[in-house]
Design a protein around this motif. Sequence first.
Motif, PDB file in Angstrom:
ATOM      1  N   VAL A 198       0.843  -1.198   0.000  1.00 21.08           N
ATOM      2  CA  VAL A 198       0.000   0.000   0.000  1.00 21.08           C
ATOM      3  C   VAL A 198       0.876   1.246   0.000  1.00 21.08           C
ATOM      4  O   VAL A 198       0.604   2.208  -0.726  1.00 21.08           O
ATOM      5  CB  VAL A 198      -0.960  -0.005   1.213  1.00 21.08           C
ATOM      6  CG1 VAL A 198      -1.632   1.347   1.390  1.00 21.08           C
ATOM      7  CG2 VAL A 198      -1.991  -1.095   1.063  1.00 21.08           C
ATOM      8  N   TYR A 199       1.928   1.253   0.774  1.00 23.67           N
ATOM      9  CA  TYR A 199       2.843   2.398   0.832  1.00 23.67           C
ATOM     10  C   TYR A 199       3.448   2.680  -0.540  1.00 23.67           C
ATOM     11  O   TYR A 199       3.446   3.809  -1.013  1.00 23.67           O
ATOM     12  CB  TYR A 199       3.941   2.141   1.868  1.00 23.67           C
ATOM     13  CG  TYR A 199       5.029   3.182   1.846  1.00 23.67           C
ATOM     14  CD1 TYR A 199       4.825   4.430   2.424  1.00 23.67           C
ATOM     15  CD2 TYR A 199       6.250   2.929   1.244  1.00 23.67           C
ATOM     16  CE1 TYR A 199       5.812   5.395   2.406  1.00 23.67           C
ATOM     17  CE2 TYR A 199       7.247   3.885   1.221  1.00 23.67           C
ATOM     18  CZ  TYR A 199       7.029   5.115   1.802  1.00 23.67           C
ATOM     19  OH  TYR A 199       8.001   6.063   1.771  1.00 23.67           O
TER      20      TYR A 199
ATOM     21  N   ILE B 142       2.431   1.670  -3.559  1.00 30.25           N
ATOM     22  CA  ILE B 142       1.408   2.022  -4.550  1.00 30.25           C
ATOM     23  C   ILE B 142       0.992   3.480  -4.371  1.00 30.25           C
ATOM     24  O   ILE B 142       0.886   4.232  -5.339  1.00 30.25           O
ATOM     25  CB  ILE B 142       0.186   1.083  -4.440  1.00 30.25           C
ATOM     26  CG1 ILE B 142       0.556  -0.315  -4.941  1.00 30.25           C
ATOM     27  CG2 ILE B 142      -1.010   1.643  -5.213  1.00 30.25           C
ATOM     28  CD1 ILE B 142      -0.502  -1.360  -4.663  1.00 30.25           C
ATOM     29  N   ASN B 143       0.789   3.893  -3.139  1.00 30.31           N
ATOM     30  CA  ASN B 143       0.402   5.271  -2.852  1.00 30.31           C
ATOM     31  C   ASN B 143       1.497   6.244  -3.264  1.00 30.31           C
ATOM     32  O   ASN B 143       1.231   7.294  -3.844  1.00 30.31           O
ATOM     33  CB  ASN B 143       0.078   5.422  -1.366  1.00 30.31           C
ATOM     34  CG  ASN B 143      -0.596   6.736  -1.048  1.00 30.31           C
ATOM     35  OD1 ASN B 143      -1.223   7.329  -1.904  1.00 30.31           O
ATOM     36  ND2 ASN B 143      -0.458   7.192   0.175  1.00 30.31           N
ATOM     37  N   LYS B 144       2.735   5.910  -3.001  1.00 36.91           N
ATOM     38  CA  LYS B 144       3.860   6.770  -3.348  1.00 36.91           C
ATOM     39  C   LYS B 144       3.981   6.914  -4.862  1.00 36.91           C
ATOM     40  O   LYS B 144       4.171   8.008  -5.380  1.00 36.91           O
ATOM     41  CB  LYS B 144       5.149   6.192  -2.771  1.00 36.91           C
ATOM     42  CG  LYS B 144       6.342   7.106  -2.925  1.00 36.91           C
ATOM     43  CD  LYS B 144       7.541   6.548  -2.213  1.00 36.91           C
ATOM     44  CE  LYS B 144       8.715   7.483  -2.321  1.00 36.91           C
ATOM     45  NZ  LYS B 144       9.881   6.984  -1.615  1.00 36.91           N
ATOM     46  N   SER B 145       3.844   5.827  -5.611  1.00 35.75           N
ATOM     47  CA  SER B 145       3.965   5.903  -7.070  1.00 35.75           C
ATOM     48  C   SER B 145       2.792   6.659  -7.679  1.00 35.75           C
ATOM     49  O   SER B 145       2.944   7.351  -8.672  1.00 35.75           O
ATOM     50  CB  SER B 145       4.079   4.512  -7.681  1.00 35.75           C
ATOM     51  OG  SER B 145       2.883   3.789  -7.515  1.00 35.75           O
ATOM     52  N   THR B 146       1.601   6.587  -7.084  1.00 35.60           N
ATOM     53  CA  THR B 146       0.445   7.326  -7.579  1.00 35.60           C
ATOM     54  C   THR B 146       0.672   8.822  -7.426  1.00 35.60           C
ATOM     55  O   THR B 146       0.387   9.597  -8.329  1.00 35.60           O
ATOM     56  CB  THR B 146      -0.833   6.915  -6.821  1.00 35.60           C
ATOM     57  OG1 THR B 146      -1.027   5.517  -6.979  1.00 35.60           O
ATOM     58  CG2 THR B 146      -2.046   7.658  -7.333  1.00 35.60           C
ATOM     59  N   LYS B 147       1.206   9.244  -6.296  1.00 35.07           N
ATOM     60  CA  LYS B 147       1.473  10.667  -6.077  1.00 35.07           C
ATOM     61  C   LYS B 147       2.503  11.174  -7.074  1.00 35.07           C
ATOM     62  O   LYS B 147       2.380  12.262  -7.603  1.00 35.07           O
ATOM     63  CB  LYS B 147       1.958  10.910  -4.649  1.00 35.07           C
ATOM     64  CG  LYS B 147       0.862  10.808  -3.618  1.00 35.07           C
ATOM     65  CD  LYS B 147       1.384  11.067  -2.238  1.00 35.07           C
ATOM     66  CE  LYS B 147       0.288  10.893  -1.198  1.00 35.07           C
ATOM     67  NZ  LYS B 147       0.783  11.048   0.161  1.00 35.07           N
TER      68      LYS B 147
ATOM     69  N   ASP C 144       0.893  11.669 -10.492  1.00 31.88           N
ATOM     70  CA  ASP C 144       0.019  12.835 -10.522  1.00 31.88           C
ATOM     71  C   ASP C 144       0.828  14.112 -10.721  1.00 31.88           C
ATOM     72  O   ASP C 144       0.437  14.986 -11.475  1.00 31.88           O
ATOM     73  CB  ASP C 144      -0.797  12.953  -9.227  1.00 31.88           C
ATOM     74  CG  ASP C 144      -1.876  11.890  -9.118  1.00 31.88           C
ATOM     75  OD1 ASP C 144      -2.166  11.242 -10.144  1.00 31.88           O
ATOM     76  OD2 ASP C 144      -2.413  11.712  -8.009  1.00 31.88           O
TER      77      ASP C 144
END
Length: 119
Positions: free
Chosen positions: A28-29, A31-36, A39
């Motif tokens: 989760v960490y 995936i969230n980091k790569s999404t930011k 963006d």
Amino acid sequence: MRKVLDYVKENKKIIIVVLLIAILIGAVYFINKSTKLSDVSKTDTQKSVTEVKLIGILSSIEGVGATDVMVSENDGEIQGVVIVCDGADNIMTRSNILNAVSTALNIQKNIIAIYSMTV
């Protein structure tokens, strides 16, 4: 060593659950980091529809030449426009740019800034 192996055998289910939770948190960490990051890169590299249209309009005005535009918006309301173009040194060209942008976006002229492009 024997005590450790006995402990692992007795608590195998608990150890597996703890490891799975740790793996899930890590996934989760990342995936969230790569999404930011994606963006941010989309924001930096893509022009808005308004900016693209303005570039097209301004580039077609006589004397303007190469053009770059940035439109700052907040909640859909235009806060300011920055235009950088080859023809900004000419006072008539600047006036034409100012009038065109003000009319096209229905905004006040005082939030439009026009600068000359460097070579």
